[in-house]
Design an enzyme around this catalytic site. Structure first.
Site, PDB file in Angstrom:
ATOM      1  N   GLY A   1      26.585  64.653  63.764  1.00 29.25           N
ATOM      2  CA  GLY A   1      27.833  63.902  63.911  1.00 29.25           C
ATOM      3  C   GLY A   1      28.201  63.769  65.377  1.00 29.25           C
ATOM      4  O   GLY A   1      27.346  63.910  66.257  1.00 29.25           O
ATOM      5  N   SER A   2      29.471  63.537  65.633  1.00 30.20           N
ATOM      6  CA  SER A   2      29.911  63.267  66.998  1.00 30.20           C
ATOM      7  C   SER A   2      29.884  64.538  67.851  1.00 30.20           C
ATOM      8  O   SER A   2      29.973  65.657  67.336  1.00 30.20           O
ATOM      9  CB  SER A   2      31.321  62.693  66.962  1.00 30.20           C
ATOM     10  OG  SER A   2      32.177  63.612  66.325  1.00 30.20           O
TER      11      SER A   2
ATOM     12  N   GLY B   1      30.978  68.278  66.872  1.00 33.90           N
ATOM     13  CA  GLY B   1      29.832  69.200  66.968  1.00 33.90           C
ATOM     14  C   GLY B   1      30.100  70.371  67.895  1.00 33.90           C
ATOM     15  O   GLY B   1      29.642  71.483  67.653  1.00 33.90           O
TER      16      GLY B   1
ATOM     17  N   GLU C   1      22.993  67.987  66.002  1.00 36.81           N
ATOM     18  CA  GLU C   1      22.429  66.653  66.299  1.00 36.81           C
ATOM     19  C   GLU C   1      23.614  65.741  66.570  1.00 36.81           C
ATOM     20  O   GLU C   1      24.206  65.179  65.650  1.00 36.81           O
ATOM     21  CB  GLU C   1      21.624  66.146  65.092  1.00 36.81           C
ATOM     22  CG  GLU C   1      20.390  66.968  64.776  1.00 36.81           C
ATOM     23  CD  GLU C   1      19.191  66.629  65.670  1.00 36.81           C
ATOM     24  OE1 GLU C   1      19.285  65.685  66.481  1.00 36.81           O
ATOM     25  OE2 GLU C   1      18.169  67.308  65.549  1.00 36.81           O
TER      26      GLU C   1
ATOM     27  N   CYS D   1      22.465  56.748  66.357  1.00 39.86           N
ATOM     28  CA  CYS D   1      22.702  57.683  67.460  1.00 39.86           C
ATOM     29  C   CYS D   1      21.794  57.319  68.624  1.00 39.86           C
ATOM     30  O   CYS D   1      22.093  57.633  69.774  1.00 39.86           O
ATOM     31  CB  CYS D   1      22.461  59.118  67.005  1.00 39.86           C
ATOM     32  SG  CYS D   1      20.897  59.332  66.175  1.00 39.86           S
TER      33      CYS D   1
HETATM   34  P1  NAD Z   1      31.787  62.674  62.701  1.00 42.58           P
HETATM   35  O1  NAD Z   1      31.639  63.718  63.754  1.00 42.58           O
HETATM   36  O2  NAD Z   1      33.082  61.985  62.577  1.00 42.58           O
HETATM   37  O3  NAD Z   1      31.482  63.315  61.249  1.00 42.58           O
HETATM   38  C1  NAD Z   1      30.262  63.966  60.959  1.00 42.58           C
HETATM   39  C2  NAD Z   1      30.472  64.899  59.778  1.00 42.58           C
HETATM   40  O4  NAD Z   1      31.316  65.991  60.162  1.00 42.58           O
HETATM   41  C3  NAD Z   1      31.150  64.271  58.573  1.00 42.58           C
HETATM   42  O5  NAD Z   1      30.536  64.745  57.396  1.00 42.58           O
HETATM   43  C4  NAD Z   1      32.583  64.768  58.697  1.00 42.58           C
HETATM   44  O6  NAD Z   1      33.282  64.782  57.467  1.00 42.58           O
HETATM   45  C5  NAD Z   1      32.348  66.175  59.207  1.00 42.58           C
HETATM   46  N1  NAD Z   1      33.470  66.806  59.915  1.00 42.58           N
HETATM   47  C6  NAD Z   1      34.520  66.224  60.538  1.00 42.58           C
HETATM   48  N2  NAD Z   1      35.309  67.164  61.116  1.00 42.58           N
HETATM   49  C7  NAD Z   1      34.740  68.362  60.853  1.00 42.58           C
HETATM   50  C8  NAD Z   1      35.051  69.706  61.195  1.00 42.58           C
HETATM   51  N3  NAD Z   1      36.126  70.010  61.938  1.00 42.58           N
HETATM   52  N4  NAD Z   1      34.236  70.694  60.768  1.00 42.58           N
HETATM   53  C9  NAD Z   1      33.115  70.409  60.059  1.00 42.58           C
HETATM   54  N5  NAD Z   1      32.766  69.155  59.688  1.00 42.58           N
HETATM   55  C10 NAD Z   1      33.560  68.131  60.094  1.00 42.58           C
HETATM   56  O7  NAD Z   1      30.585  61.620  62.931  1.00 42.58           O
HETATM   57  P2  NAD Z   1      30.315  60.220  62.217  1.00 42.58           P
HETATM   58  O8  NAD Z   1      31.314  59.220  62.682  1.00 42.58           O
HETATM   59  O9  NAD Z   1      30.105  60.414  60.746  1.00 42.58           O
HETATM   60  O10 NAD Z   1      28.870  59.839  62.821  1.00 42.58           O
HETATM   61  C11 NAD Z   1      28.668  59.204  64.046  1.00 42.58           C
HETATM   62  C12 NAD Z   1      28.288  60.199  65.129  1.00 42.58           C
HETATM   63  O11 NAD Z   1      27.153  60.958  64.714  1.00 42.58           O
HETATM   64  C13 NAD Z   1      27.859  59.513  66.416  1.00 42.58           C
HETATM   65  O12 NAD Z   1      28.367  60.228  67.504  1.00 42.58           O
HETATM   66  C14 NAD Z   1      26.345  59.593  66.370  1.00 42.58           C
HETATM   67  O13 NAD Z   1      25.715  59.504  67.633  1.00 42.58           O
HETATM   68  C15 NAD Z   1      26.144  60.925  65.721  1.00 42.58           C
HETATM   69  N6  NAD Z   1      24.831  61.029  65.094  1.00 42.58           N
HETATM   70  C16 NAD Z   1      23.887  61.813  65.717  1.00 42.58           C
HETATM   71  C17 NAD Z   1      22.610  61.902  65.183  1.00 42.58           C
HETATM   72  C18 NAD Z   1      21.558  62.730  65.851  1.00 42.58           C
HETATM   73  O14 NAD Z   1      20.545  62.987  65.216  1.00 42.58           O
HETATM   74  N7  NAD Z   1      21.730  63.152  67.090  1.00 42.58           N
HETATM   75  C19 NAD Z   1      22.291  61.218  64.005  1.00 42.58           C
HETATM   76  C20 NAD Z   1      23.276  60.445  63.397  1.00 42.58           C
HETATM   77  C21 NAD Z   1      24.543  60.359  63.961  1.00 42.58           C
END
Ligand code: NAD
Length: 511
Positions: free
Chosen positions: A243-244, A248, A265, A299
């Site tokens: 995620g973001s 993260g 990631e 990503c």
């Molecule tokens: P996000 O960070 O908003 O959410 C990711 C996940 O985290 C979701 O399941 C969300 O419900 C959960 N989440 C939110 N707050 C949390 C917390 N406090 N504790 C635990 N879990 C929580 O990201 P998004 O908008 O779903 O995805 C886009 C982001 O992900 C972009 O920054 C992208 O670059 C990144 N991404 C990275 C990779 C990689 O392999 N490096 C792959 C795909 C996406």
């Protein structure tokens, strides 16, 4: 509900209904809030999923732990056989599952199918691994002793995933974790819950056929609240988070607080360097997909083009033409003529508008695009922006939309410096025909990213290599190479069969 429309009959082929249960712990049972899943192509509700309550999460964690005992006892090749069958079950459902991803996430069908294929590929990789998981024997300095390394499963793994790869990221983690002898609790993005239910049903069908407890692959649909439970739960020996960077970082700190293991990631801010000698036909072909494909929601999407001054004007003008050529092919991601689908949510649309407005305010020039497309759904024009300094905060920020900043460079060294100056370190690429420059790029003073490409886009990785990035991308690695080590714990074992105690380093203690 779109699910009632015969146009979307693939939803029912996957066993989905108007109202679905989003928690699986061997049984399907949910007591949390109801989530509506929207199609980003038209903003309409596809169907509903009931998410997990805190008690539902607890039931998943307990069931997963229980299931672990029998799962870890199965020989790795037998676990591999289960994963092979999951790969086959995915092959059978490839079309409908790809269609669901396209409808719910918004990426075009070929890319959505590609994502399911990626999970299948990881199943193949994991199957091979299940018969080759290594354990090393080292020479012992003590006579009559064996010094060896034994790898054991971790136990339960929490898998938290992002919206943009709602199948593949779970697959990368799950297939490897399964052959390594781990069980998992998956919390998918709460904007792609139907895909998570459909994938879990496919995995469940294989587990059931083989009399394996379903909680080996538990599912807990939910939002931040459920994510936080996983992060704080000592029973989750590894938290694999995609995620973001902002979220993260919190996850990493929280997991570290309890000395758990994390695999992060996170976001990227990926650049392509265009050398003076680059094959521009190749570059433009790659850049179109890298910058505009998936509506900028990978990503690994290219967000910065660092272009040598000799070819700068030509690249910007040809890329603008290429973008213009695909605008008529922005639309319903399920249609075969479409090349670019919508952004995923209204919030993403706002993020796009805000970034474009801010870029203009800071003196940037919109070379192409910059506008929201007036139609139902969340569509925007792929956008090229010039004139911003390489180190402006906007350029250094990941906006999850099809916006690329073009920046002029005098030479490769400057390109490498700019490539490395952002806080993220996921993917990077150089276009050049010069062998010396290629080796500089992949060497110690080259790109500092986890993915370092030459003459290909920054996106579209294969499963054989390790996937992930450095710095604020989190440092995690998934998929191929030795990524399996994340899912196992290592014991260094010394066995004495000499009948006497001998200390290492020939230390004498007493007489
Ligand atoms: P996000 O960070 O908003 O959410 C990711 C996940 O985290 C979701 O399941 C969300 O419900 C959960 N989440 C939110 N707050 C949390 C917390 N406090 N504790 C635990 N879990 C929580 O990201 P998004 O908008 O779903 O995805 C886009 C982001 O992900 C972009 O920054 C992208 O670059 C990144 N991404 C990275 C990779 C990689 O392999 N490096 C792959 C795909 C996406």
């Amino acid at each position: 509900f779109l699910i009632e429309d015969p146009k979307y009959s693939f939803l029912k082929e996957l066993g989905l209904k108007e109202k679905n249960v989003g928690v699986f712990n061997g049984k399907w049972e949910a007591n949390g809030p109801v989530i509506q899943s929207y199609s980003p192509a038209n903003g309409k509700i596809i169907a509903e999923v009931q998410a997990a309550s805190p008690a539902d999460y607890e039931a998943c964690a307990v069931a997963a732990q229980e299931a672990w005992h029998s799962w870890a006892e199965l020989p790795a090749p037998s676990r591999g056989e289960i994963v092979r069958q999951i790969g086959d079950a995915l092959r059978e459902k490839l079309q409908p599952l790809g269609q669901l991803v396209s409808l719910e996430m918004g990426k075009i069908l070929p890319e959505a199918l590609g994502e399911v294929v990626e999970y299948i590929h990881v199943c193949d990789l994991a199957l091979g691994l299940s018969r080759t998981l290594p354990g090393t024997i080292f020479p012992s300095e003590r006579p009559g002793h064996v010094l060896l390394e034994k790898w054991n499963p971790l136990g339960a793994v929490g898998i938290i995933t992002a919206f943009n790869f709602p199948v593949a990221v779970f697959g990368w983690n799950s297939a490897l974790a399964m052959v390594c002898g781990d069980v998992s609790v998956w919390k998918p993005s709460d904007t792609t819950p139907l895909t998570a239910v459909a994938v879990t049903r496919i995995v469940e069908s294989v587990l059931e056929k083989n009399n394996i407890p379903g909680a080996v692959a538990a599912l807990c649909v939910g939002g931040k609240d459920i994510g936080e439970k996983i992060v704080k739960d000592e029973r989750m020996k590894l938290v694999s988070f995609t995620g973001s960077t902002a979220v993260g970082q919190q996850v990493g700190v929280e997991v570290q607080r309890r000395f758990g293991r994390h695999l992060l990631e996170l976001g990227g801010n990926n650049a392509i360097i265009v050398n003076a000698d680059a094959n521009l036909d190749l570059l433009l072909n790659a850049a179109l997909f890298a910058c505009a494909g998936t509506a900028g929601q990978r990503c690994t999407t290219t967000r910065r083009l660092l272009i040598h001054k000799k070819v700068y004007s030509e690249v910007v003008s040809r890329l603008s033409k290429a973008f213009a050529g695909v605008v008529s092919r922005i639309g319903d991601p399920l249609l075969s003529e479409t090349l670019i689908g919508p952004l995923h949510t209204p919030a993403a649309l706002e993020g796009y508008k805000k970034t474009v407005a801010e870029a203009v305010k800071q003196g940037g020039k919109i070379e192409f695009g910059g506008k929201v497309i007036e139609r139902e759904g969340y569509f925007v024009e792929p956008t090229i922006i010039t004139g911003l300094p390489h180190d402006s905060p906007l350029v250094k920020t990941e906006t999850f939309a099809p916006i690329v900043y073009c920046i002029e460079i005098p030479d490769l060294d400057t390109g490498i410096k700019y490539n490395n100056e952002v806080e993220q370190g996921l993917s990077s690429s150089v276009f050049t025909e010069n062998l010396g420059d290629i080796f500089k790029w992949i060497g110690p003073h080259g790109s500092d990213c986890g993915i370092v490409n030459v003459n290909i886009p920054t996106n579209g990785a294969e499963v054989g290599g390790a996937f992930g990035g450095e710095k604020a991308t989190g440092g995690g690695r998934e998929c191929g190479s030795d990524s399996w080590k994340n899912y196992m714990r290592r014991s260094t074992v010394t066995i004495n069969y000499s009948g006497t105690i001998k200390l290492a380093q020939n230390i004498k203690f007493g007489d």
